[in-house]
Scaffold this active site. Structure first.
Site, mmCIF file in Angstrom:
data_model
loop_
_atom_site.group_PDB
_atom_site.id
_atom_site.type_symbol
_atom_site.label_atom_id
_atom_site.label_comp_id
_atom_site.label_asym_id
_atom_site.label_seq_id
_atom_site.Cartn_x
_atom_site.Cartn_y
_atom_site.Cartn_z
ATOM 1 N N HIS A 77 -8.013 53.307 10.590
ATOM 2 C CA HIS A 77 -8.422 52.970 11.960
ATOM 3 C C HIS A 77 -8.604 51.449 12.033
ATOM 4 C CE1 HIS A 77 -10.129 57.157 11.762
ATOM 5 N NE2 HIS A 77 -9.722 57.191 13.018
ATOM 6 N N ASP A 80 -12.091 50.721 10.807
ATOM 7 C CA ASP A 80 -12.481 51.056 9.420
ATOM 8 C C ASP A 80 -12.582 49.768 8.616
ATOM 9 O OD1 ASP A 80 -12.272 53.766 9.907
ATOM 10 O OD2 ASP A 80 -10.269 53.963 9.049
HETATM 11 C C1 3MF Z 1 -11.161 63.861 13.470
HETATM 12 C C2 3MF Z 1 -9.903 63.428 12.903
HETATM 13 C C3 3MF Z 1 -9.677 61.951 12.923
HETATM 14 C C4 3MF Z 1 -8.253 61.540 13.223
HETATM 15 C C5 3MF Z 1 -8.126 60.042 13.140
HETATM 16 C C6 3MF Z 1 -6.709 59.590 13.334
HETATM 17 C C7 3MF Z 1 -11.227 60.716 11.615
HETATM 18 O O1 3MF Z 1 -11.364 65.185 13.285
HETATM 19 O O2 3MF Z 1 -9.141 64.222 12.419
HETATM 20 O O3 3MF Z 1 -10.068 61.455 11.656
HETATM 21 O O4 3MF Z 1 -7.355 62.138 12.342
HETATM 22 O O5 3MF Z 1 -8.944 59.474 14.100
HETATM 23 O O6 3MF Z 1 -6.410 59.395 14.633
#
Ligand code: 3MF
Ligand code: MG
Ligand code: MG
Length: 412
Positions: A77, A80
């Site tokens: 992200h 992140d």
């Molecule tokens: C939440 C998710 C997310 C998405 C991520 C990618 C944190 O349940 O699965 O993981 O996969 O935001 O867009």
């Protein structure tokens, strides 16, 4: 057994995981299009009711450990790795250059970037909120993610609109919200066309990820099917640039069959990226690692994907459990998740080439050759015995899963 002192526990874990056997070499693991998310490895175990149980891990450490394991691709992200207030500022360029160094030094590629549009307080009313400034901020964030993606050499951008919903019904008009959400994606695609041209690169593949509930009470695009309808709704300026990133558990969460959801995405030509994990039907998002709950279902999923030549990434979007230590994340959690995936993928190959399944499937497709195809009784009778093969195929799948097709015998 006597208590195991703290300073001998890692050695014990390492010895027992070695004793499990069946580990693939890092070079073998790298041959599969497996991607490792920054957020999964850096997850500290916190949740609504949970305090963290692990220490923070830097992206340099995650990339180094992925390389050691043999996970060849990394994804992230925007926030992140880049503090929200540094996005699109000098801090961002400095961090991106550190990321590029870490990837290069460890021989990894960045496969995908994704926008965090669910965590920050600014998304309280979603990225498609009523206030135009929230939507402008969202469009700016998405455009910036596309720029980061090109900078890092990514091929995919993923969007999980986790806050696109509400807690109490009636406060928003869903049709407005969906139009505004499409505006954000349109901004990302328009920016992509420009930035890709500047970099001399193809545009990214923009993938929507659905989850039926969490974190809001109601989600406006809760399933991959809803996402397909949204892509085809006419609201997107570039529907050809937008596809899906289904997540195995997200489909199970609403009670669907992941394999059937994936089949619908395949038929629509939109299965571009896939989040792999495991968990339980009609429960919350437990993000267990692949194959620990539903190995037979997973085998079935991979048979479908192999049969249809799916060639996109398999993204390890699971969460190492809170009981796993920082050491365990890279010593047990990630390598075993990768190895279960590879094992199930190879077993899927066994299923596809299994002579019994093949003959049974061919016979079912040949049918019984009814004398009168317009007579229900004649058609039913012609297929009556053949249809037993459905159950036989199910049995054979289990045999292959547990290795019994190789002629296992028991003392009884
Ligand atoms: C939440 C998710 C997310 C998405 C991520 C990618 C944190 O349940 O699965 O993981 O996969 O935001 O867009
Ligand atoms: Mg998830
Ligand atoms: Mg996911």
């Amino acid at each position: 057994m006597k208590p195991v002192p703290e300073n001998r526990q890692q050695a014990l874990v390492d010895r027992l995981i070695e004793a499990c056997g069946g580990a693939y070499a890092p070079e073998t693991r790298r041959k599969y299009y497996i991607t490792g998310p920054q957020w999964a490895a850096a997850y500290e175990g916190q949740a609504l009711f949970h305090a963290p149980t692990r220490k923070p891990v830097s992206f340099e450490e995650v990339i180094r450990q992925y390389a050691k394991i043999g996970i060849g691709h990394w994804c992230t992200h925007d926030t992140d790795v880049i503090p929200t207030e540094q996005l699109d500022k000098d801090g961002q360029s400095q961090i991106l250059s550190r990321i590029k160094t870490a990837l290069r030094e460890n021989g990894l590629e960045c496969s995908m970037v994704t926008a965090e549009t669910f965590f920050n307080a600014v998304w309280a009313a979603s990225p498609a909120a009523e206030a135009p400034e929230v939507r402008e901020y969202a469009a700016w964030r998405l455009r910036n993610v596309v720029a980061i993606g090109h900078e890092l050499g990514a091929k995919f951008a993923v969007y999980w609109p986790g806050s696109l919903g509400y807690y109490t019904q009636g406060a928003i008009d869903e049709t407005d919200t969906l139009r505004w959400y499409a505006d954000g994606l349109n901004a990302a695609c328009e920016a992509d066309i420009e930035i890709a041209k500047q970099h001399g690169r193809p545009t990214l593949k923009h993938c929507l990820e659905a989850k039926p509930f969490e974190p809001q009470a109601e989600i406006l695009l809760p399933t991959s099917d809803a996402m397909l309808a949204f892509i085809g709704s006419g609201l997107l300026a570039h529907p050809e640039m937008v596809g899906l990133n289904p997540e195995y558990l997200h489909e199970l969460m609403w009670g669907g069959a992941p394999r059937a959801a994936l089949a619908r995405a395949l038929l629509a030509g939109k299965l571009w990226h896939f989040d792999i994990n495991d968990g339980y039907r009609l429960k919350h998002d437990v993000d267990i690692a692949i194959g620990l709950v539903n190995p037979l279902d997973w085998l079935n999923v991979l048979v479908l994907l192999r049969s249809h030549n799916y060639s996109g990434p398999f993204n390890l979007d699971f969460k190492p459990p809170r009981t796993t230590s920082n050491h365990g994340v890279f010593a047990v959690s990630f390598p075993t998740a990768v190895d279960r995936f590879i094992t199930l993928w190879e077993m899927a190959g066994d299923v596809i080439s299994d002579p019994i399944i093949k003959e049974a499937t061919d016979a079912l497709k040949a049918g019984g050759g009814a004398a009168d195809p317009h007579d229900a009784a004649s058609v039913t009778a012609a297929n009556r015995e053949l249809l037993t093969l459905h159950e036989l195929i199910g049995h054979r799948m289990v045999q292959i899963l547990i290795g019994a097709h190789r002629g296992r015998t028991y003392s009884a």
